[in-house]
Design an enzyme around this catalytic site. Structure first.
Site, PDB file in Angstrom:
ATOM      1  CG  HIS A   8       7.841   4.988  -2.562  1.00 11.47           C
ATOM      2  ND1 HIS A   8       6.613   5.459  -2.967  1.00 11.47           N
ATOM      3  CD2 HIS A   8       8.511   4.697  -3.698  1.00 11.47           C
ATOM      4  CE1 HIS A   8       6.553   5.449  -4.285  1.00 11.47           C
ATOM      5  NE2 HIS A   8       7.682   4.996  -4.757  1.00 11.47           N
ATOM      6  CG  ASP A   9       9.494   8.171  -4.894  1.00 10.51           C
ATOM      7  OD1 ASP A   9      10.202   7.168  -4.720  1.00 10.51           O
ATOM      8  OD2 ASP A   9       8.630   8.249  -5.788  1.00 10.51           O
TER       9      ASP A   9
ATOM     10  CG  ASP B  20      13.385 -12.317   4.290  1.00  4.85           C
ATOM     11  OD1 ASP B  20      12.857 -11.368   4.909  1.00  4.85           O
ATOM     12  OD2 ASP B  20      13.007 -12.660   3.143  1.00  4.85           O
TER      13      ASP B  20
ATOM     14  CG  ASP C 172      11.124 -10.083   7.887  1.00  5.54           C
ATOM     15  OD1 ASP C 172      10.550 -10.928   7.172  1.00  5.54           O
ATOM     16  OD2 ASP C 172      12.288 -10.223   8.322  1.00  5.54           O
TER      17      ASP C 172
ATOM     18  CG  ASP D 175       3.024   1.514  -7.275  1.00  2.00           C
ATOM     19  OD1 ASP D 175       3.068   2.138  -8.337  1.00  2.00           O
ATOM     20  OD2 ASP D 175       3.415   1.961  -6.185  1.00  2.00           O
TER      21      ASP D 175
ATOM     22  CG  ASP E  26       7.106 -11.164   4.814  1.00  2.00           C
ATOM     23  OD1 ASP E  26       6.131 -10.861   5.507  1.00  2.00           O
ATOM     24  OD2 ASP E  26       8.115 -11.777   5.267  1.00  2.00           O
TER      25      ASP E  26
ATOM     26  CD  GLU F 233       5.220   9.148  -9.339  1.00  2.00           C
ATOM     27  OE1 GLU F 233       6.085   9.462  -8.518  1.00  2.00           O
ATOM     28  OE2 GLU F 233       5.425   8.285 -10.224  1.00  2.00           O
TER      29      GLU F 233
ATOM     30  CG  ASP G  14       5.997   4.455 -11.198  1.00  2.00           C
ATOM     31  OD1 ASP G  14       6.236   4.853 -10.057  1.00  2.00           O
ATOM     32  OD2 ASP G  14       6.878   4.348 -12.081  1.00  2.00           O
TER      33      ASP G  14
HETATM   34  C1  NOJ Z   1       8.170   6.884  -9.349  1.00  2.00           C
HETATM   35  C2  NOJ Z   1       8.280   5.989  -8.165  1.00  2.00           C
HETATM   36  O1  NOJ Z   1       7.512   6.516  -7.117  1.00  2.00           O
HETATM   37  C3  NOJ Z   1       9.745   5.857  -7.838  1.00  2.00           C
HETATM   38  O2  NOJ Z   1       9.969   5.214  -6.616  1.00  2.00           O
HETATM   39  C4  NOJ Z   1      10.414   5.137  -8.972  1.00  2.00           C
HETATM   40  O3  NOJ Z   1      11.808   5.128  -8.752  1.00  2.00           O
HETATM   41  C5  NOJ Z   1      10.141   5.806 -10.313  1.00  2.00           C
HETATM   42  N1  NOJ Z   1       8.779   6.229 -10.470  1.00  2.00           N
HETATM   43  C6  NOJ Z   1      10.446   4.857 -11.432  1.00  2.00           C
HETATM   44  O4  NOJ Z   1       9.501   3.822 -11.450  1.00  2.00           O
END
Ligand code: NOJ
Length: 589
Positions: A353-354, A42, A38, A115, A46, A281, A223
């Site tokens: 990130h998932d 905030d 950051d 992305d 960024d 993905e 995605d």
């Molecule tokens: C896959 C992404 O990696 C995830 O973070 C997102 O919530 C879903 N697709 C929906 O876009």
């Protein structure tokens, strides 16, 4: 099963005249912008924050940066709900900030991949605003609209056009009072699915992609790209969770997905000079499908993210925790390595990130944190494919200590908690699953130093920094030659300097062994052996073929001190990993 072929035909080519595609020897680093750095206090990361850290990434040695979405977005799903594909979310900066980042990345000879989230938009995207405005709006058909189920009143329980369960709980259908119809959203109601059957939708997306490439970006991570084609009949799914059915047979790897990807490739990439990277993905992708998606001759994508190895520790859903077994991991990776040996290409990842943090998931984030994080990195990076590092993985960052539901920020976790508790599950049991599998584990801020908020922000972070930043942080690790960071740097360097890491064939050894993960890579006369003890107990690897010869081979890389001469040379300490190299006689014929 890979045999001993290492001919050039097995390597994806960069073009008809070119050698191997550039991304076969590349390492990709994923940045989750909200949580990286950051610059303005905030509490949210960024673009200028990222630009200021490009040198850190260049020192690590990565070739490509993938940025999670930075477009304007209501942030219902942390930016995966886009309301303008050709702008920058003000919280992250401006288009000028983006251009400055791109320039800084290119100046370091790295590439930047965006992305691409085109299965759905935000419900605040102007396309959807128009689409929902009336049943005869020209953009009505850009999304999936359906009347209530026959004989039911719109909005009444069971009136949804199908029984499908959303990834983010509840139905995949939202009722729109104004026009009396439902729209489809596989994810949140604020993420309506685009209707790719409509050629205007596809052309608008390709034009947007060309616009970013014209601006200088080097490709896209796509995605849930294998959800863009749906069976237009939209049949009910088999009921799998209470009242909900599984719609995935109608939208995963749907009837026209290959046609769409080939069209995208033709319209966006085929005639464009330059070096690009496309990675799809693809949840629910099998090896057989991956061969179709990634065969360069077919012109779809360069590689896909498959999900099999990150589903080995779950039952029917991701919240249904199961112990993980090493032999299942070996079977899965072994199958993918063999299946894409002669056609296509693998992407290799533990984290994004998932996913929860790998050292907490498959390693030991306590006493053996450094050793197990470096072992897991070694295993991944020595497979054949393009490795992806998720921010903080190179530090061995761990899952976060979430005390209660109020500590979570992610829509998936918050909705699941509400749904599961309403259905009668004990809150503490639901929290146990969220702590292990919740996506916020990956989203706590990058740990730059031991100071306040880990050096991520001077303000209040949007999600707390893991308190272990006092010990686990970039400043400390860059200064410590024994750190996870230095090990990752060595792994990247090895990929850049040892062709057998990139192109060598792959043979899994000891598939049934409960502690040892072992494999060889062979390219011509060079053979590498990877030995890893995936456990907290000493293990003996002397059952590998040719053990006596390997004992004498050169150790290229290890995460542990030299073996004690009193022990057998193929005995491995807890979480010890070694990479050996030798030259062998080349078979004739
Ligand atoms: C896959 C992404 O990696 C995830 O973070 C997102 O919530 C879903 N697709 C929906 O876009």
């Amino acid at each position: 099963m890979s045999g001993r072929q290492t001919s050039d035909e097995m390597v994806p080519r960069g073009g008809p005249e070119a050698g191997p595609a550039w991304w076969t020897s590349a390492v990709v680093y994923q940045i989750y912008p909200r949580s990286f750095a950051d610059s303005d206090g905030d509490g949210i990361g960024d673009l200028p924050g990222i630009t200021a850290r490009v040198g850190y990434l260049a020192d690590l040695g990565v070739d490509v940066i993938w940025l999670s979405p930075v477009y304007p977005s209501p942030q219902d799903d942390a930016g995966y709900d886009i309301s303008d594909y050709q702008g920058i979310e003000p919280v992250f900066g401006t288009l000028a900030d983006f251009d400055a980042l791109l320039e800084a990345v290119h100046a370091r000879d790295m590439k930047l991949v965006l992305d691409l989230v085109v299965n759905h938009t935000s419900d605040e995207h102007p396309w959807f605003v128009e689409s929902r405005s009336s049943t005869d709006n020209p953009k009505r058909d850009w999304y999936w609209w359906r009347p209530p189920r026959h004989g039911k009143a719109g909005g009444a329980p069971g009136a949804e056009p199908t029984n499908w369960h959303s990834f983010f709980s509840g139905s995949t259908w939202a009722f729109d009072e104004a026009t009396g119809e439902y729209y489809l959203h596989l994810f949140s109601p604020k993420q309506p699915d685009l209707n790719w059957e409509n050629p205007q939708v596809r052309e608008a997306i390709y034009a947007m992609m060309r616009w970013w490439l014209d601006r200088g970006v080097d490709g896209f991570r796509m995605d849930v790209i294998n959800m863009i084609s749906k069976d237009p009949a939209l049949p009910d799914g088999v009921v799998d969770q209470g009242r909900w059915g599984d719609g995935s047979p109608s939208y995963l790897n749907g009837p026209r997905v290959h046609e769409y990807l080939q069209e995208m490739h033709r319209e966006v990439f085929a005639d464009r000079p330059g070096q690009f990277l496309t990675v799809g993905e693809t949840p629910g992708c099998t090896v057989e499908l991956a061969r179709l998606y990634t065969d360069p001759v077919r012109g779809e994508v360069d590689m896909v993210f498959q999900f099999e190895h990150v589903q080995l520790d779950r039952g029917r859903s991701k919240w249904d925790l199961r112990p993980f077994r090493l032999r299942d991991l070996k079977a899965t990776f072994g199958r993918w390595q063999a299946g894409l040996a002669d056609v296509g290409w693998n992407s290799l990842y533990w984290n994004n990130h998932d996913q929860p943090r790998v050292v907490s998931r498959f390693g030991d984030d306590g006493v053996h944190r450094v050793r197990s994080a470096t072992l897991l990195g070694t295993l991944l990076h020595l497979h054949r494919g393009t490795p992806y590092i998720y921010q903080g993985e190179e530090l061995g960052m761990t899952n976060a200590p979430f005390a209660g539901i109020d500590d979570f920020r992610d829509i998936e976790s918050i909705n699941h908690y509400a749904e599961a508790v309403a259905a009668g599950q004990a809150p503490e049991q639901v929290l146990t699953a969220l702590r292990a599998m919740g996506r916020d584990n990956a989203r706590t801020p990058m740990q730059w130093d031991s100071g306040p908020h880990g050096g991520f922000t001077t303000g209040d972070p949007w999600i707390p920094v893991n308190p272990n930043h006092r010990e686990i942080n970039a400043a400390a690790e860059v200064a410590d030659p024994e750190s996870v960071w230095h090990h990752y740097r060595s792994l990247i360097r090895l990929r850049h300097t040892e062709p057998a890491v990139v192109h060598g064939d792959f043979t899994m050894l000891l598939p049934e062994h409960e502690q040892i993960y072992a494999f060889t890579r062979r390219l011509g006369a060079v053979e590498l052996l990877v030995l890893a003890n995936v456990s907290g107990r000493t293990a003996m690897a002397d059952q590998i073929p040719d053990a006596a010869a390997w004992e004498r081979a050169e150790v290229l890389l290890t995460n542990a001190p030299a073996p004690d001469p009193a022990h057998h040379r193929l005995s491995l300490q807890p979480w010890e990993a070694r990479v050996y190299r030798r030259t062998v006689a080349v078979d004739e014929g």
